[in-house]
Design a protein around this motif. Structure first.
Motif, PDB file in Angstrom:
ATOM      1  N   PHE A 239      59.422 -26.491 -21.852  1.00  0.00           N
ATOM      2  CA  PHE A 239      60.762 -26.974 -21.534  1.00  0.00           C
ATOM      3  C   PHE A 239      61.669 -26.903 -22.748  1.00  0.00           C
TER       4      PHE A 239
ATOM      5  N   GLU B 260      65.445 -23.623 -13.470  1.00  0.00           N
ATOM      6  CA  GLU B 260      65.057 -23.408 -12.077  1.00  0.00           C
ATOM      7  C   GLU B 260      63.544 -23.241 -11.912  1.00  0.00           C
ATOM      8  N   PHE B 261      62.799 -23.311 -13.047  1.00  0.00           N
ATOM      9  CA  PHE B 261      61.365 -23.057 -12.982  1.00  0.00           C
ATOM     10  C   PHE B 261      60.543 -24.300 -13.300  1.00  0.00           C
ATOM     11  N   SER B 262      59.296 -24.270 -12.854  1.00  0.00           N
ATOM     12  CA  SER B 262      58.362 -25.340 -13.198  1.00  0.00           C
ATOM     13  C   SER B 262      57.772 -25.075 -14.580  1.00  0.00           C
TER      14      SER B 262
ATOM     15  N   GLY C 297      54.669 -24.527 -15.580  1.00  0.00           N
ATOM     16  CA  GLY C 297      53.733 -23.404 -15.645  1.00  0.00           C
ATOM     17  C   GLY C 297      54.463 -22.070 -15.623  1.00  0.00           C
ATOM     18  N   GLN C 298      55.499 -21.986 -14.797  1.00  0.00           N
ATOM     19  CA  GLN C 298      56.265 -20.733 -14.725  1.00  0.00           C
ATOM     20  C   GLN C 298      57.001 -20.477 -16.021  1.00  0.00           C
TER      21      GLN C 298
ATOM     22  N   ARG D  79      54.754 -19.100 -18.520  1.00  0.00           N
ATOM     23  CA  ARG D  79      54.523 -17.678 -18.275  1.00  0.00           C
ATOM     24  C   ARG D  79      55.667 -16.841 -18.842  1.00  0.00           C
TER      25      ARG D  79
ATOM     26  N   GLY E  69      52.256 -12.733 -14.047  1.00  0.00           N
ATOM     27  CA  GLY E  69      52.140 -13.342 -12.726  1.00  0.00           C
ATOM     28  C   GLY E  69      53.423 -13.954 -12.200  1.00  0.00           C
ATOM     29  N   LEU E  70      54.564 -13.401 -12.598  1.00  0.00           N
ATOM     30  CA  LEU E  70      55.835 -13.873 -12.045  1.00  0.00           C
ATOM     31  C   LEU E  70      56.476 -12.755 -11.228  1.00  0.00           C
ATOM     32  N   ASP E  71      57.245 -13.150 -10.236  1.00  0.00           N
ATOM     33  CA  ASP E  71      57.961 -12.197  -9.412  1.00  0.00           C
ATOM     34  C   ASP E  71      59.148 -11.638 -10.214  1.00  0.00           C
TER      35      ASP E  71
ATOM     36  N   VAL F  85      47.750 -27.064 -13.588  1.00  0.00           N
ATOM     37  CA  VAL F  85      48.310 -25.785 -14.010  1.00  0.00           C
ATOM     38  C   VAL F  85      47.627 -25.278 -15.284  1.00  0.00           C
TER      39      VAL F  85
END
Ligand SMILES: Nc1ncnc2c1ncn2[C@@H]1O[C@H](COP(=O)(O)OP(=O)(O)O)[C@@H](O)[C@H]1O
Ligand code: SF4
Ligand SMILES: [Mg+2]
Lengths: 313, 370
Positions: free
Chosen positions: B130, B183-185, B187-188, B191, B171-173, B218
């Motif tokens: 974060f 806008e992300f968590s 774990g994202q 990444r 592993g992200l779109d 996660v």
């Protein structure tokens, strides 16, 4: 490996653990978000709209003004407000509405020039002092302290005494007075951002100091500087009026709100409208810049943005 | 030195600690190497003069070799200098002594250009996802920063392709590239941080508590991602954590740090099950065993006292103020890493023979928190 085996994720390794935000909503640029939030803040929205009108008036002054600024009509002198002259006329029969409109251009131009100068120079000094610290900070900020220690009007008068009156020099004089203010605000903001992990992260991938400063530190340190800009515009318009009032700023016969105030002062018993309308123009402009500054302070707070986005943590 | 009490063993092996190789591996197998590495911070008293009144020895004579393609776990309690060591290896913190070698080049004296080249080959994954992403920049801007900085994949199309490739890799779109971090968590975001670190195709990655601030559910996924990337890309990883069980899970070898020094290092299987240094034994005894009957018989070694301040490191063995086995030579001889236990295992402890640098008189003045 003797460690306790951790559970492999059920999904394939490329699957993400939580749903990626996948709505088709395109991301909004920051400035658009800022505008939307500002529009939802009624005070700031009204203030911003009024300012926009004032600025437009200043830009299209000659097209809007009923008469030229210095058209003398002695037979019409000291007329009270009427349909022909909504703001009345002055002692030389000049239309006050026209002079207030044309004065807006002078006052705002000086204000914007002054604040632009203070912003560019002050923010640069604050940025360098805050980012590099140590002796750079000591030298630059002591210099700012000295500048700040002079009474503002005295400093401006000194600059004008050296360089002579006129719009450009008035802007410079006011700008110099506000340089330390911007330097301090910027430095404080940069100090708060400089040690942020994302700055170190960019350094770790090889970003240069210049890149760190311009792409990461400055944008994240900007909100208090933007607020300060709005508030300083109010002060600068006021300062231009004060200097013109003292006879050091805009020179007659050119209209400026401060100068009109000074000229109207002598007729205050006889014809109140001479001083009243330019006074109201100053009051309204200063008030709106302050209100907009307050609104921006709220809107640029990142917590507000998260509320608006309705997601994130 | 002459007025020290004569200790035959100490003098027979009176080797300066930094001359002892941290591992017996051919130099070509080593990617990153530290010798006698020190990062000392001045401790300043408040006041206008800001005089330095002491030194805080965050990293204090570290010898460490990281082999090409391995995952080396670095464990130790919070504040023992793990982050500072990781940063010093990448020269994100300036060492005050010793050397760091990266792929055969001494990086302690690199100029600006060479340093930038190093930044491409060696990256970092930070603890708090974060805090480590610029909130005002999109994922695309963040991930493509290394590409811009190093002039890789110039051209919009090529860069966009590379960003998509990197996001897929972690592993992200790729469709989320134009979104902002909020806008992300967690774990994202982590990444995204990993994708940024990989953008310059580095050989070496320091993961500093990279899973510590993630939700437990996660953590395992990001851990597995790092393991997969390490194998797939042939990365060399320094995996820093205060959590010995996470370190045992991902590491080929483990280094244990105490108060600014690496006190034990060796194969994960050896250090993680048969540690030779009392501090490692205590760390290990605090890790729960997954087997119920084994867990019941687990002996916890509870250390007495607190960790001393890195501004007042005890003389001789820095662990002696808390060591249950401390004996006669411990305050007088600073133990060097020596081969003990399994092949490739090294520990700094006099229980295996008194080896190290005798304490000089001046150093004895350092107050020991006893
Ligand atoms: N920039 C710094 N200035 C002064 N002291 C520092 C600085 N960075 C770290 N330290 C100190 O160095 C010691 C080691 O810190 P750190 O490397 O962060 O430990 P760890 O990562 O193992 O928790 C701590 O006592 C910390 O307070
Ligand atoms: S050298 Fe002495 S004090 Fe240090 S760990 Fe070994 S026995 Fe304990
Ligand atoms: Mg740390």
């Amino acid at each position: 490996m003797t460690g306790a085996p951790l559970p492999e994720p059920a999904a394939s390794p490329t699957a993400t653990e939580e749903g990626v935000p996948s709505t088709a909503r395109p991301p909004q640029p920051r400035w658009r978000q800022t505008l939307v939030l500002l529009a939802r803040n009624p005070t700031a929205a009204v203030a911003g709209t009024v300012l926009l009108l004032i600025v437009l008036t200043a830009v299209f002054d000659e097209a809007i003004a009923p008469t030229g600024p210095n058209e003398i009509a002695v037979e019409d002198r000291l007329q009270p407000p009427s349909l022909a002259h909504p703001f009345g006329t002055d002692d030389l029969g000049r239309d006050i509405l026209s002079r207030v409109i044309l004065g807006a251009a002078v006052s705002l131009r000086v204000g914007f020039l002054a604040v632009t100068f203070a912003l560019v120079v002050g923010a640069l000094i604050g940025l360098l002092a805050g980012y590099y610290g140590r002796w750079v900070d000591d030298v630059l900020m002591r210099f700012m302290d000295i500048l700040f220690a002079f009474p503002a009007v005295l400093l401006a008068i000194a600059v004008l005494a050296v360089r002579g009156p006129g719009a450009g020099n008035t802007a410079l004089a006011i700008g110099i007075v506000y340089v330390p203010v911007f330097a301090r605000v910027t430095r404080a903001s940069v100090l708060g951002v400089r040690e942020d992990v994302y700055v170190r992260a960019s350094r770790s991938v090889g970003a240069s100091d210049w890149r760190l400063l311009t792409r990461h530190v400055l944008p994240n340190a900007a909100p208090p500087i933007i607020v300060q800009t709005s508030i300083s515009l109010a002060f600068a318009v006021l300062a231009e009026a004060a200097l013109s009032f003292l006879g050091l700023g805009t020179q007659p016969p050119n209209p400026s709100w401060g100068l009109m105030l000074a000229e109207g002062r002598g007729f205050i018993d006889l014809a109140w409208w001479l001083a009243f309308f330019p006074g109201m123009a100053i009051f309204l402009t200063v008030l709106c810049f302050n209100l907009l500054g307050d609104g921006l302070r709220d809107v640029l707070d990142p917590r507000q943005r998260t509320l608006m986005a309705g997601s994130g943590r | 030195m002459t007025d020290l009490p004569q200790r035959p063993t100490a003098h027979a092996a009176g080797v300066p600690a930094s001359d002892v190789p941290a591992s017996q591996v051919p130099a070509s197998d080593v990617l990153v190497s530290a010798r006698g590495l020190e990062v000392h911070f001045p401790v300043r008293a408040g006041g206008a003069l800001r005089r330095a009144t002491g030194v805080l020895r965050a990293v204090d004579g570290v010898d460490l070799d990281i082999r090409r393609g391995e995952t080396l776990g670095l464990v130790g309690e919070s504040g023992c200098g793990k982050s500072t060591l990781g940063n010093a290896l990448l020269r994100l913190v300036e060492p005050t002594g010793g050397t760091v070698t990266f792929d055969g080049t001494d990086v302690t004296g690199l100029d600006r250009r060479a340093l930038r080249a190093l930044r491409r080959r060696a990256g970092m994954v930070f603890q708090d996802p974060f805090a480590s992403l610029d909130p005002r920049r999109t994922v695309r801007q963040t991930v493509s920063e290394p590409l811009e900085v190093h002039g890789l994949r110039s051209g919009r199309r090529e860069r966009a392709e590379r960003v998509a490739e990197l996001l897929e890799l972690v592993g992200l779109d790729p469709a989320v590239a134009d979104r902002y971090p909020h806008e992300f968590s967690g774990g994202q975001r982590q990444r995204v941080g990993i994708a940024r670190a990989l953008a310059g195709e580095p050989d070496f990655l320091v993961c500093d508590e990279a899973i510590a601030s993630l939700d437990v559910s996660v953590q395992a996924q990001v851990l597995n991602l790092l393991r997969r990337l390490q194998r797939q890309l042939g990365l060399t990883l320094l995996f820093i954590s205060h959590d010995l069980s996470a370190v045992r899970y991902v590491s080929d070898r483990i280094a244990v740090m105490y108060l600014g020094r690496v006190v034990e290092v060796g194969p994960a299987s050896a250090v993680g099950s048969d540690p030779q240094m009392p501090y490692t034994q205590a760390l290990l005894s605090a890790v729960p065993v997954p087997h119920p009957s084994l867990e019941r018989t687990r002996q916890r070694i509870v250390l007495r006292g607190d960790v001393p301040s890195p501004a007042a490191v005890p003389s001789g063995c820095r662990f002696r103020t808390r060591c249950p086995y401390a004996f006669e030579p411990c305050p007088d001889v600073d133990p060097a890493l020596q081969p003990v236990g399994a092949p490739g295992q090294l520990a700094a402890c006099h229980l295996h023979g008194v080896v190290g640098r005798p304490v000089e008189r001046a150093e004895e003045a350092v107050p020991a928190a006893e």
